[in-house]
Design a protein around this motif. Structure first.
Motif, mmCIF file in Angstrom:
data_model
loop_
_atom_site.group_PDB
_atom_site.id
_atom_site.type_symbol
_atom_site.label_atom_id
_atom_site.label_comp_id
_atom_site.label_asym_id
_atom_site.label_seq_id
_atom_site.Cartn_x
_atom_site.Cartn_y
_atom_site.Cartn_z
ATOM 1 N N ALA A 107 0.817 -1.212 0.000
ATOM 2 C CA ALA A 107 0.000 0.000 0.000
ATOM 3 C C ALA A 107 0.848 1.258 0.000
ATOM 4 N N ALA A 108 2.090 1.181 0.516
ATOM 5 C CA ALA A 108 2.929 2.372 0.566
ATOM 6 C C ALA A 108 3.309 2.862 -0.826
ATOM 7 N N ASP A 109 3.241 1.979 -1.835
ATOM 8 C CA ASP A 109 3.568 2.404 -3.201
ATOM 9 C C ASP A 109 2.632 3.509 -3.674
ATOM 10 N N ALA A 110 1.376 3.467 -3.218
ATOM 11 C CA ALA A 110 0.413 4.477 -3.645
ATOM 12 C C ALA A 110 0.729 5.841 -3.068
ATOM 13 N N ILE A 111 1.499 5.896 -1.984
ATOM 14 C CA ILE A 111 1.827 7.173 -1.343
ATOM 15 C C ILE A 111 3.213 7.660 -1.767
ATOM 16 N N TRP A 112 4.208 6.776 -1.671
ATOM 17 C CA TRP A 112 5.588 7.191 -1.915
ATOM 18 C C TRP A 112 6.097 6.838 -3.312
ATOM 19 N N GLY A 113 5.396 5.961 -4.006
ATOM 20 C CA GLY A 113 5.835 5.563 -5.330
ATOM 21 C C GLY A 113 6.600 4.246 -5.287
ATOM 22 N N ALA A 114 6.457 3.444 -6.343
ATOM 23 C CA ALA A 114 7.074 2.116 -6.386
ATOM 24 C C ALA A 114 8.588 2.195 -6.376
ATOM 25 N N ARG A 118 10.802 0.435 -3.565
ATOM 26 C CA ARG A 118 11.656 -0.669 -3.986
ATOM 27 C C ARG A 118 13.029 -0.551 -3.360
ATOM 28 N N ALA A 119 13.588 0.643 -3.362
ATOM 29 C CA ALA A 119 14.896 0.851 -2.722
ATOM 30 C C ALA A 119 14.812 0.641 -1.212
ATOM 31 N N SER A 120 13.696 1.065 -0.602
ATOM 32 C CA SER A 120 13.524 0.883 0.829
ATOM 33 C C SER A 120 13.433 -0.599 1.193
ATOM 34 N N ARG A 121 12.703 -1.373 0.389
ATOM 35 C CA ARG A 121 12.593 -2.806 0.677
ATOM 36 C C ARG A 121 13.934 -3.506 0.505
ATOM 37 N N LEU A 122 14.702 -3.121 -0.474
ATOM 38 C CA LEU A 122 16.022 -3.720 -0.678
ATOM 39 C C LEU A 122 16.929 -3.431 0.512
#
Length: 338
Positions: A107-114, A118-122
């Motif tokens: 859901a965070a992709d809708a706020i901060w962008g994919a 993606r960098a945060s998850r990595l």
């Protein structure tokens, strides 16, 4: 008699004012609770603030009028600070609402962008263990003393990779001093974690001593209950020979620095392999024990004893080469890792 009664009344009349004056002097002493009375302008009667221990007018309380027999002492708060006593039942946390897990997984992709997420998850994966490591261990590097020619043996292994995918390398070899190396093998394996504490391995094994032989390898390595480390593998040679090996060892700590390590190894073959001196069925069986002293965790010299038996056709092949199918080795070596 009349004179005596008149004299007594005169004495009583003279002493009565003195007693009254003395009683008045006692009642004129300062009230020890007088400083605790709060003015009516600051706290009205019945106000909870006026019930504080420092603001109660003890002089105004009529204790004689209180009915202590009808008071419910079990309902009174006897804890310090006025806090309610703990509930006798178990802690009951408020369960999460049913819709708590109904949202999209990202859901965070809708706020901060994919791209940002993606960098945060990595980064989260890397800081929580999903990064490559290199590990190397010489499990056995020893000299063997036995009847006849003394010998040596090494058993090395290590890996490079992450928590679930690794590249494993292994090497084993042995021989006698003053003679050519009897056995030398190298394995290169891909390892995949398939369960907690277990890796499935597949790759290739190359024998460099004796007849040149290449094997395909599939096996499993890990930790079984009761802390036994196991390594089981099947080998299929380029000639079609199928063999198997099962190793198990246990590190039993005696003190913080001294360990006993029982170890066993079983080698099997599906057929006779005369060029390798292997017979069908049980090829060889080894059992031994080593006493290890850890100078530090990574460096530990040891001593021990090990017995090896060749069985069946393998024993016949050993006798044909002039070797004893049953050998006792007294060993001294070092175990290290980094």
């Amino acid at each position: 008699m009349i004179r005596f009664a008149i004299a007594s009344l005169a004495v009583l009349a003279l002493t009565t004012p003195v007693c009254a004056q003395d009683h008045a002097a006692h009642t004129a002493e300062p009230d020890p609770h007088a400083g605790h009375v709060m003015p009516a302008a600051e706290a009205a009667p019945g106000d909870p603030a006026s019930m504080d221990r420092g603001t109660v007018d003890h002089g105004a309380v009529d204790h004689g009028a209180m009915d202590h027999g009808t008071m419910d002492h079990s309902a009174m708060d006897h804890t310090s600070g006025g806090e309610a006593p703990p509930s006798p039942g178990p802690d009951m946390e408020t369960p999460p609402p049913p819709q708590a897990a109904s949202g999209p997984p990202r859901a965070a992709d809708a706020i901060w962008g994919a791209d940002a997420m993606r960098a945060s998850r990595l980064d989260l994966q890397q800081t929580h263990g999903d990064y490559n490591l290199f590990w190397f261990q010489a499990d056995r590097a020893e000299m063997q003393v036995r009847d006849g020619a003394d010998g040596y043996l090494w058993d090395l292994q290590g890996f490079y990779g992450g928590t679930t995918h690794k590249f494993w390398f292994k090497s084993e070899g042995e021989g006698s001093f003053g003679e050519a190396i009897e056995d030398l093998e190298i394995q290169a394996l891909y390892s995949l974690a398939v369960a907690p504490f277990f890796d499935l391995q597949a790759g290739v094994r190359q024998d460099l001593a004796g007849p040149d032989t290449t094997h395909a390898v599939v096996g499993i390595q890990g930790l079984v209950p009761y802390m036994f480390e196991v390594d089981a593998a099947l080998f299929l040679s380029h000639r079609g020979d199928l063999t198997a090996r099962l190793e198990a060892e246990l590190d039993q700590r005696v003190t913080q620095s001294i360990l006993i390590q029982p170890r066993a190894e079983l080698n099997l073959s599906a057929q006779d392999v005369p060029q390798l001196g292997i017979g069908a069925g049980i090829d060889s069986f080894e059992v031994g024990v080593r006493l290890r002293y850890e100078i530090i965790r990574e460096i530990a010299p040891y001593i021990g004893v090990e017995q090896t038996w060749r069985a069946g056709r393998s024993a016949d092949f050993a006798r044909a080469r002039g070797e004893d199918p049953s050998v006792t080795n007294f060993v001294a070596g070092i175990r290290l890792w980094f």
